[in-house]
Enzyme design. Structure first.
Site, PDB file in Angstrom:
ATOM      1  N   TYR A 128      -2.432  -0.834  10.246  1.00  0.00           N
ATOM      2  CA  TYR A 128      -2.684  -1.249   8.849  1.00  0.00           C
ATOM      3  C   TYR A 128      -1.216  -1.051   8.062  1.00  0.00           C
ATOM      4  O   TYR A 128      -0.169  -1.451   7.417  1.00  0.00           O
ATOM      5  CB  TYR A 128      -3.688   0.002   8.167  1.00  0.00           C
ATOM      6  CG  TYR A 128      -3.948  -0.148   7.247  1.00  0.00           C
ATOM      7  CD1 TYR A 128      -4.565  -1.569   6.293  1.00  0.00           C
ATOM      8  CD2 TYR A 128      -3.282   0.085   5.858  1.00  0.00           C
ATOM      9  CE1 TYR A 128      -4.776  -1.774   4.914  1.00  0.00           C
ATOM     10  CE2 TYR A 128      -3.674   0.228   4.595  1.00  0.00           C
ATOM     11  CZ  TYR A 128      -4.123  -0.752   3.845  1.00  0.00           C
ATOM     12  OH  TYR A 128      -4.273  -1.069   2.475  1.00  0.00           O
TER      13      TYR A 128
ATOM     14  N   SER B 174       0.505  -1.342   0.079  1.00  0.00           N
ATOM     15  CA  SER B 174      -0.268   0.228  -0.113  1.00  0.00           C
ATOM     16  C   SER B 174       0.882   1.081   0.136  1.00  0.00           C
ATOM     17  O   SER B 174       2.218   1.092  -0.121  1.00  0.00           O
ATOM     18  CB  SER B 174      -1.017   0.356   1.056  1.00  0.00           C
ATOM     19  OG  SER B 174      -1.302   1.318   1.223  1.00  0.00           O
TER      20      SER B 174
END
Length: 631
Positions: free
Chosen positions: A513, A500
């Site tokens: 995350y 990401s």
């Protein structure tokens, strides 16, 4: 018709002459099982006399099925195909023969003038008349086997005897001659560079034209050291290949070059058009042939299918599974019989990018998190390129739908599998099942992931555990269980891990995350370094803000009210929807990353910007990380 039947007893030597031609020129004789221990044991052997020499021919599989004829190159014998032939024999009647002067075939006397393309064509027709007198054969050639097969597929006297031709690592000398002339008569800087590049790769051709020295080298030190050189340069393990006839094979094979190369390159045939469909397989790491040699091939081949393979020159030894899949699909497509092999498989959609179809057609691709979002789009993109797809997800119905749609889109085959990537035992069982039922994966896409937002102190240990289990351990399990089989196979491959932009863009709202994705990024970099020597590429994809369903299922740490969490999920989904960056663009970036073997791929503009800032001005990102998004 050849009168071939199996007999028990030892394989015969080149001195036995139990076979002869009848008045039609077809061979008569007895078939016998081969016992040479090279991987072709159990094959039926026969000898065919033609032009004063005796060819050693081996057959595997059911003779009533379509015939696939494999032709070896230099300095090989038919045993170069010992990994491919048994795989093809499960579906086809497979025929291999030692080219004159090689292996267990006899050599012409004198050698000079005995290896012309015209005489090699005589040999081919003699073999075809013996092994498949009533049906055309599907021809496959590697290296000089491909060079001479180009002659077979472009001369008038073989028309109607060849159903298809698969070429690898060996151009037509006529096409090569025209390629050279075009670049010499109309030079440009690019064309001159191409000439010089191929000229450097062809150093061995000049060496083989020198008198006596090649024979002395091959029968002496070079022949003895060749297996070790192959292992070092190409990763080909010794044992059974090459055979102990290597020295004489290479010494005799030098005349393939002397009898043909200079004459054909200076005076190429103007009518060298293929009269059968051709599949061109180009290893991108070939040390002897430039990919540019085939730039104008479409002018000579009306029905051409291109494939590229991230491999070196000796692909019959290093990539037998992939070759078998491509040859099988190509034969099926062009087989005109009414038997089970006649069904034409689905091919890549005409709208897909040609380089994707060339690279991924027939490959086995596994995508996790494939029920929706980026995973589903990636499965569809590989399906459009003609790959076989395994769609994996916790959502069984979603995985099945993705597999079904992949087949409709263009995948020759697609399957849905259910697993929680965080479950180590389940992933291990899935990897074993995939290897047993579908084969070793060529491309692995570890895409499954979940979202979690909230401050560090609001994030519970259980929430940390779940995010790391899915986002990090799910990737680790995939790399371990599927990547290990990929490495053991020794035929290369590629692993894609979805990280990401959060991996390099810190945020006070995404500690768990971002940590999981940063770990995926570093894991990918470490694996890339370790697996490079095995021919396995590793790419980390960093999408950024993409319109997928991850926001609708994301958890919000510290929010205990279900209604409030639902409200935040809807708000996040609305914001991502307003950005509206489609997952299909991420899927395209994934295919491109595999094609180009890219290491780290930020996808969206904001991801690319953050990646650049993380390298050039990380303080800016750290300042931005302090911003508190509104609830």
């Amino acid at each position: 018709m050849s009168d071939a039947r199996e007999t028990k007893g030892p394989a015969r030597t080149a001195g036995d002459h139990d076979h002869e031609h009848d008045s039609s020129g077809k061979a008569r004789g007895r078939g016998e099982p081969m016992t040479d221990g090279t991987g072709l044991s159990g094959a039926r052997e026969r000898r065919i006399c033609t032009g004063g020499i005796e060819l050693c021919v081996a057959e595997l599989g059911d003779a009533s099925r379509p015939t696939v004829l494999l032709v070896h190159g230099f300095p090989d014998s038919k045993e170069v195909w010992s990994k491919v032939a048994p795989r093809l024999a499960e579906r086809f009647h497979v025929v291999l023969y030692d080219v004159r002067g090689h292996g267990r075939s006899t050599a012409p006397v004198p050698l000079r003038g005995g290896f012309t393309l015209e005489k090699l064509t005589d040999d081919f027709l003699a073999v075809v008349d013996a092994v498949s007198p009533d049906r055309p054969v599907h021809l496959v050639g590697h290296d000089w086997g491909s060079v001479q097969s180009w002659e077979f597929v472009t001369v008038a006297r073989t028309e109607g005897r060849i159903a298809s031709f698969t070429s690898m690592s060996g151009p037509s000398l006529d096409h090569f001659g025209h390629w050279i002339k075009k670049r010499m008569t109309r030079p440009t800087p690019r064309r001159v560079g191409q000439l010089l590049g191929q000229g450097a790769k062809s150093w061995y051709v000049y060496a083989l034209h020198t008198p006596k020295l090649p024979e002395l080298a091959w029968r002496g030190p070079l022949g003895k050291r060749w297996p070790a050189l192959l292992e070092r340069m190409e990763g080909i393990p010794a044992g059974g290949y090459p055979t102990d006839t290597l020295g004489s094979d290479a010494a005799n094979g030098a005349w393939l070059y002397r009898d043909n190369v200079r004459a054909r390159l200076t005076h190429p045939r103007p009518d060298a058009y293929a009269h059968a469909p051709v599949q061109l397989i180009t290893p991108t790491g070939d040390a002897f042939l430039s990919e540019r040699l085939y730039d104008e091939l479409g002018d000579w081949v009306p029905d051409l299918t291109r494939r590229t393979l991230p491999a070196k020159h000796w692909v019959p030894r290093t990539r037998p599974d992939q070759l078998t899949a491509w040859i099988t699909a190509f034969v099926d497509r062009h087989e005109r019989s009414d038997g089970p092999a006649a069904a034409a498989p689905k091919t890549a959609k005409s709208g897909t990018r040609p380089e994707y179809a060339e690279r991924f057609g027939g490959q086995l691709v596994l995508v996790t998190g494939a029920a929706s979002g980026i995973g589903r789009a990636t499965a569809f993109a590989f399906a459009e390129a003609g790959a076989r797809v395994i769609a994996v997800d916790r959502d069984a119905e979603g995985a099945a739908r993705t597999a079904e749609m992949s087949r409709l889109i263009g995948a020759p085959a697609a399957w849905g599998e259910t697993v929680d990537v965080a479950d180590e035992q389940a992933m291990e069982k899935l990897a074993a099942k995939v290897a047993e039922e579908y084969g070793v994966v060529d491309v692995l896409v570890n895409n499954a992931g979940i979202g979690l937002t909230g401050s560090f102190f609001d994030t519970t240990s259980e929430e940390w555990q779940r995010v790391l289990d899915v986002n990090l351990w799910g990737v680790i399990h995939g790399c371990r269980f599927f990547g290990e089989r990929m490495a053991e196979r020794g035929q290369g491959g590629h692993i894609v891990n979805t990280a990401s932009a959060a991996a390099f863009q810190p945020s006070r709202a995404l500690p768990a995350y971002s940590t999981s994705k940063a770990a995926v990024l570093m894991l990918s970099e470490c694996l890339r370094a370790e697996l490079a020597e095995r021919g396995i590429g590793v790419s980390a994809i960093c999408p950024g803000i993409v319109n997928t369903g991850i926001t609708s299922t994301a958890r919000f740490a510290g929010v205990t009210d279900a209604a409030e969490e639902k409200r935040r999920q809807k708000k996040a989904s609305r914001l991502y929807g307003m950005r509206n960056y489609p997952p299909e663009k991420v899927a395209d970036a994934i295919l491109r990353a595999v094609l180009r073997d890219q290491a780290v791929v930020p996808v969206t503009p904001e991801a690319r910007g953050a990646h650049a800032l993380s390298r050039l001005s990380p303080g800016v990102l750290r300042a931005f990380a302090r911003w508190q998004p509104p609830a």
